[in-house]
Design an enzyme around this catalytic site. Sequence first.
Site, PDB file in Angstrom:
ATOM      1  N   CYS A  77     -15.518   1.395 -26.649  1.00 53.88           N
ATOM      2  CA  CYS A  77     -16.840   2.003 -26.721  1.00 53.88           C
ATOM      3  C   CYS A  77     -17.347   2.281 -25.314  1.00 53.88           C
ATOM      4  CB  CYS A  77     -17.793   1.074 -27.468  1.00 53.88           C
ATOM      5  SG  CYS A  77     -17.187   0.607 -29.085  1.00 53.88           S
ATOM      6  N   GLU A 115       4.390  -6.961   2.078  1.00 51.85           N
ATOM      7  CA  GLU A 115       4.006  -7.559   0.780  1.00 51.85           C
ATOM      8  C   GLU A 115       3.675  -6.399  -0.154  1.00 51.85           C
ATOM      9  OE1 GLU A 115       1.001 -10.344   2.306  1.00 51.85           O
ATOM     10  OE2 GLU A 115      -0.498  -8.777   2.086  1.00 51.85           O
ATOM     11  N   ARG A 133      -6.467   1.707 -14.609  1.00 49.51           N
ATOM     12  CA  ARG A 133      -6.572   2.543 -13.406  1.00 49.51           C
ATOM     13  C   ARG A 133      -7.248   3.906 -13.631  1.00 49.51           C
ATOM     14  NH1 ARG A 133      -2.807   4.283 -10.797  1.00 49.51           N
ATOM     15  NH2 ARG A 133      -3.610   3.893  -8.729  1.00 49.51           N
ATOM     16  N   GLY A 162       0.781  -1.240   0.000  1.00 50.02           N
ATOM     17  CA  GLY A 162       0.000   0.000   0.000  1.00 50.02           C
ATOM     18  C   GLY A 162       0.806   1.280   0.000  1.00 50.02           C
TER      19      GLY A 162
HETATM   20  C1  LIG Z   1      -2.808  -5.349  -3.389  1.00 51.15           C
HETATM   21  C2  LIG Z   1      -2.260  -5.915  -2.154  1.00 51.15           C
HETATM   22  C3  LIG Z   1      -0.897  -5.761  -1.844  1.00 51.15           C
HETATM   23  C4  LIG Z   1       0.032  -4.894  -2.644  1.00 51.15           C
HETATM   24  O1  LIG Z   1      -0.389  -3.565  -2.666  1.00 51.15           O
HETATM   25  P1  LIG Z   1       0.531  -2.427  -3.319  1.00 51.15           P
HETATM   26  O2  LIG Z   1      -0.350  -1.217  -3.264  1.00 51.15           O
HETATM   27  O3  LIG Z   1       0.815  -2.841  -4.713  1.00 51.15           O
HETATM   28  O4  LIG Z   1       1.750  -2.298  -2.488  1.00 51.15           O
HETATM   29  C5  LIG Z   1      -0.426  -6.404  -0.732  1.00 51.15           C
HETATM   30  N1  LIG Z   1      -1.226  -7.172   0.055  1.00 51.15           N
HETATM   31  C6  LIG Z   1      -2.530  -7.330  -0.211  1.00 51.15           C
HETATM   32  C7  LIG Z   1      -3.358  -8.175   0.679  1.00 51.15           C
HETATM   33  C8  LIG Z   1      -3.092  -6.715  -1.313  1.00 51.15           C
HETATM   34  O5  LIG Z   1      -4.406  -6.866  -1.562  1.00 51.15           O
END
Ligand SMILES: *Cc1c(COP(=O)(O)O)cnc(C)c1O
Length: 410
Positions: free
Chosen positions: A333, A265, A303, A226
Site C-alpha cells: 500500500c 571490501e 532499491r 562501491g
Molecule cells: C556498502 C559498503 C560496502 C560495499 O559496497 P558495494 O557497493 O556493495 O561494493 C563496503 N564498505 C562499506 C563501508 C560499505 O558501507
Amino acid sequence: MSVEFAERLLPRLPEIVASQGTPFHIYDARGIVAAHKALARAFGEIPYRQYFAVKALPNPAVLALLRAAGSGFDCSSPVELRIAAAVGARRGDVVFTSNNTTPAEYRSARDAGALITFDDRSFAEKADELPEVVAFRVSPTGLAAGSPLMGDAAHSKFGVPAGELAAAYADAAARGARRFGIHGMTCANELDTGRAAQAAADVIRLGARVAEEAGIELEYVNVGGGLGIPYRLDDEPIDITAYADEILAAREKIFGVDGPRVITEIGRYVTGPHGVLVTRVINRCRKGHEIAGVDASMSSLMRPAMYGAYHHVSLPYAEGRPAGRFDVVGALCENMDRFAVGRELPEPRDGDIALIHDTGAHGHAMGFTYNGRLRPAELMLTDAGDVVEIRRAETYEDYMATVRWEFDRG
Ligand SMILES: *Cc1c(COP(=O)(O)O)cnc(C)c1O
C-alpha cells in the site's frame, strides 16, 4: 544478469517455478566465485585481500562459497560478525567497518580479531581499549564526494574529515596503537573505471600525507567497495584489470614497492549480476497507463523504490508479443512499490514469468515485512547445475515468532 547465468537458468526455470512457486531470488554460484577470482587475479602478486561486504548478500551458503575461494568478510554489525564466524571466518579474515557504533560493538569486533575501522574520532576515544591495529575512515572527499548514496563531506554522516585525520592518528598513537590502516569508501555504484580508480588513488595519496603528518606508518589502505555493475543493458561493465592496475601504480608511485597492502571490501561487483528475482504476473490493468502487477513487492527488493534504482525487467517466455510500456508493480500500500515505470516490455499476461535482474546484492538483504508481505526464498544454482534452496520463504509463524502476546495459535 550474466549471459552465462541466463543460458544455464532459463531452460530450467519453468520447471523450478512449477515446483518452488514464486517469488524467489536465485543466485549463480559459478558467477559469484568467478567474480571473486577476477578481483583476486586483477590485484595479482602484491599483498592484497578482498573482504566481501556481508551486507550485500548475507546468506551463509553464498558466504561459504566465497570463503572457500579465499575471500574475507567486511562486517558492519555484531550479527554480521557472527554470520562470518558461523561460516568459519577466523581472526584476520574479517574487517569491521561500521558507523554510529557503540563501544560494545567495537569490543565484539576486537574479540573476533577483526581489522577495525573507526568511523569517527569520538568512537575511538570512547573505546575502553584500542585494538592493536587502528584505522580511520575518511569522509567522502574529491571524486567520492557528492554521491547521493554517501553525501559530500559537509553532509555525509560517514568518516573523519580529511583535515582532522592526522590528529586522530596522533591521538590513537598516544593511546598506544602501534599499527595503522586507512579506509576510504571511495565511490558508490560507480561504473566509470577511471573515476573509481582515481578515487581510490586519492585515498592512497591522502593516507601517505596523513601518515607523514602524524608520524605513523600505514600497514594497509582499504579502498572500500562501491564498484558499479551494468544494471542497464547498455551500461559498460567496470574493467577490473584496469581498475586494479591503476590502484597498484598509484600505490607504488606514492609508497614504493614495499608500500601498505591493499584491501577492498566490495559487495555489489561480486554478487550483484549473479542473482535475479523471479516473479509471476498476477494482474494486468489500465489506469491511463498500463500496469502489470507481479507477485513480488518492494519488500523483496527495495532499491527501485528507495533510490529510483534501475533494474532490468524481462519476460523471457513472452517474446514475439506486441510491445508496449508498462509499470511493473508490487502489492504494498505504497505508490512507490514499483519495480519499473513506463518500461518497454512484450505485453505481459497473467501467469507469465517475469525476471527482475541483478538482485544478487542489496536485494533480499534489504527486504522487510511491511503489509505482511513476507520475505521470499533464496535459491542457488550450484556449479554442478543443481538448484538448492538456501533460505526458505518466511511464513506467518516466522512473522509471529517475536510477538509477546497470548493468542490462539489455531
Ligand atoms: C556498502 C559498503 C560496502 C560495499 O559496497 P558495494 O557497493 O556493495 O561494493 C563496503 N564498505 C562499506 C563501508 C560499505 O558501507
